[in-house]
Design a protein around this motif. Sequence first.
Motif, mmCIF file in Angstrom:
data_model
loop_
_atom_site.group_PDB
_atom_site.id
_atom_site.type_symbol
_atom_site.label_atom_id
_atom_site.label_comp_id
_atom_site.label_asym_id
_atom_site.label_seq_id
_atom_site.Cartn_x
_atom_site.Cartn_y
_atom_site.Cartn_z
ATOM 1 N N GLY A 1 0.796 -1.377 0.128
ATOM 2 C CA GLY A 1 0.131 -0.220 0.171
ATOM 3 C C GLY A 1 0.808 1.159 0.127
ATOM 4 O O GLY A 1 1.955 0.780 0.103
ATOM 5 N N TYR B 1 -9.091 2.940 0.047
ATOM 6 C CA TYR B 1 -8.753 3.838 -0.418
ATOM 7 C C TYR B 1 -9.260 4.762 0.099
ATOM 8 O O TYR B 1 -10.456 4.960 0.222
ATOM 9 C CB TYR B 1 -9.346 4.275 -1.482
ATOM 10 C CG TYR B 1 -9.036 5.265 -2.408
ATOM 11 C CD1 TYR B 1 -8.218 5.461 -3.034
ATOM 12 C CD2 TYR B 1 -10.036 6.125 -2.301
ATOM 13 C CE1 TYR B 1 -7.619 6.874 -3.461
ATOM 14 C CE2 TYR B 1 -9.887 7.099 -2.815
ATOM 15 C CZ TYR B 1 -8.703 7.485 -3.902
ATOM 16 O OH TYR B 1 -8.724 8.691 -4.188
ATOM 17 N N ASN C 1 -4.183 8.130 0.051
ATOM 18 C CA ASN C 1 -3.313 6.721 0.845
ATOM 19 C C ASN C 1 -4.570 5.004 0.113
ATOM 20 O O ASN C 1 -5.877 5.642 -0.004
ATOM 21 C CB ASN C 1 -3.441 6.343 2.139
ATOM 22 C CG ASN C 1 -2.253 7.024 2.677
ATOM 23 O OD1 ASN C 1 -2.297 7.019 3.851
ATOM 24 N ND2 ASN C 1 -2.077 8.115 1.902
ATOM 25 N N VAL D 1 -4.613 1.137 0.286
ATOM 26 C CA VAL D 1 -3.626 0.192 0.976
ATOM 27 C C VAL D 1 -4.270 -1.237 0.513
ATOM 28 O O VAL D 1 -5.901 -1.572 0.198
ATOM 29 C CB VAL D 1 -3.661 -0.447 2.405
ATOM 30 C CG1 VAL D 1 -3.479 -2.018 2.844
ATOM 31 C CG2 VAL D 1 -3.414 0.976 3.339
ATOM 32 N N PHE D 2 -3.418 -2.596 -0.577
ATOM 33 C CA PHE D 2 -3.932 -3.386 -1.233
ATOM 34 C C PHE D 2 -3.889 -4.680 -0.201
ATOM 35 O O PHE D 2 -3.051 -4.822 -0.036
ATOM 36 C CB PHE D 2 -3.225 -3.263 -2.271
ATOM 37 C CG PHE D 2 -4.036 -4.465 -3.450
ATOM 38 C CD1 PHE D 2 -5.826 -3.520 -3.999
ATOM 39 C CD2 PHE D 2 -3.675 -5.477 -4.015
ATOM 40 C CE1 PHE D 2 -6.216 -4.072 -4.705
ATOM 41 C CE2 PHE D 2 -4.226 -6.396 -4.912
ATOM 42 C CZ PHE D 2 -5.913 -6.122 -5.019
ATOM 43 N N MET E 1 -9.351 -3.919 -1.672
ATOM 44 C CA MET E 1 -7.873 -2.357 -1.458
ATOM 45 C C MET E 1 -8.867 -1.688 -0.789
ATOM 46 O O MET E 1 -10.011 -1.166 -0.610
ATOM 47 C CB MET E 1 -8.903 -1.526 -2.597
ATOM 48 C CG MET E 1 -7.772 -0.085 -3.278
ATOM 49 S SD MET E 1 -6.863 -0.142 -4.512
ATOM 50 C CE MET E 1 -7.044 1.281 -4.633
ATOM 51 N N LEU F 1 -3.624 0.134 -7.250
ATOM 52 C CA LEU F 1 -2.257 0.997 -6.476
ATOM 53 C C LEU F 1 -2.026 2.672 -6.945
ATOM 54 O O LEU F 1 -1.754 3.586 -7.073
ATOM 55 C CB LEU F 1 -1.860 0.454 -6.024
ATOM 56 C CG LEU F 1 -2.366 0.021 -4.577
ATOM 57 C CD1 LEU F 1 -0.925 -1.040 -3.871
ATOM 58 C CD2 LEU F 1 -2.928 0.928 -3.626
#
Length: 429
Positions: free
Chosen positions: A157, A300, A285, A287-288, A298, A277
């Motif tokens: 991420g 977000y 920001n 994050v996966f 994901m 991403l």
Amino acid sequence: MRTRPLKVALLGCGVVGSEVARIMTTHADDLAQRIGAPVELAGVAVRRPSKVREGIDPSLITTDATALLKRGDIDIAIEVIGGIEPARGLITTAFEHGVSVVSANKALLAQDGAALHAAAEQHGLDLYYEAAVAGAIPLVRPMRESLAGDKINRVMGIVNGTTNFILDKMDSTGAGYQEALDEATALGYAEADPTADVEGYDAAAKAAILAGIAFHTRVRLDDVYREGMTEVSAADFASAKRMGCTIKLLAILERAADGASVTARVHPAMIPLTHPLASVREAYNAVFVEAEAAGRLMFYGPGAGGAPTASAVLGDLVAVARNKLAEATGPGESAYTQLPVSPRGDVVTRYHISLDVADKPGVLAQVATTFAEHGVSIDTVRQQGKDGEASLVVVTHRAPDAALSGTVEALRKLDTVRGVASIMRVEGE
């Protein structure tokens, strides 16, 4: 509904703390309905009592945070001071006096999270810290509660908004690093001293916290391999575009294929424009998370700022307050796996390497031989030459990072290689 209010001590009243106080005041009725009891701001510990703080009763201000926590009537402490001390001592004091804690302190949790969790458990109290990672994005609680029955194998991420803003500007406008940093500073995204952001320290602290949650093992800040993004250049972005990629500062946490170890790292990397991403712009920001049963998820949203971070703090406050009323606690530390953190050299990745070489016959063969000697397979090569000088861009297949690093060191020693202009990992494929 219970009529006696739960009393809250606010430790720190900067950008985030003042927003927490404002929301607690303006949304008091809603919070009471959601919790099942009123929550009352009982004291605000600050360093500069003379500063005017709009919307906060001056009688609540104190410079003695320890005395506030020891008062005997405090139920929950919200720590938004940051740093290691005095925050660590104050959180310990809170636990010793029966006070549950909500914290936004990524640096402290990355360094001493295990000890703080142990103290909370010893006293039968909560330690919540959603705001420590990725601002308003619900991430910590989904990972340690919603995905508690799943097996997370990888987390990748963008967890620092400042660096993402800088890299996004370099990508979209062609600006150089310093020009993009200056714009980030002017807009308030970057601090006067941006070192913690641009050198990856902030992201590394968040990576340590997330790795601990994802893999049920203890990962400290010192376990996270870290590279900053100050050396990323316009030429790197040009190369990335030719590959159909962009460049992001990524936190990457992985469980080994055999499940026997984990790795945690933060560094710039090229990722394909097709990866989710790649489309994360400005100071956002994302994050996966890759889990065995849930698949790819994901998360977000805005990763910093007073209001977004306060939103995460207040979410934790509601959860901890509900636990207080139920005379229960939420999930604590889960570190039962005790997996070792493997060194960076064990990570399997790809490299994009840009070399300045002599423009003469045999150079490419010599370079290719060096890769072969280290067991690294070449994917693509691009060469440009002019007036006796040339640039050679090599993209490798996946290989252990140690083998790739060894290849680069060997290339530096070749007489035909005048310099290694840039090295960047390629991820997200």
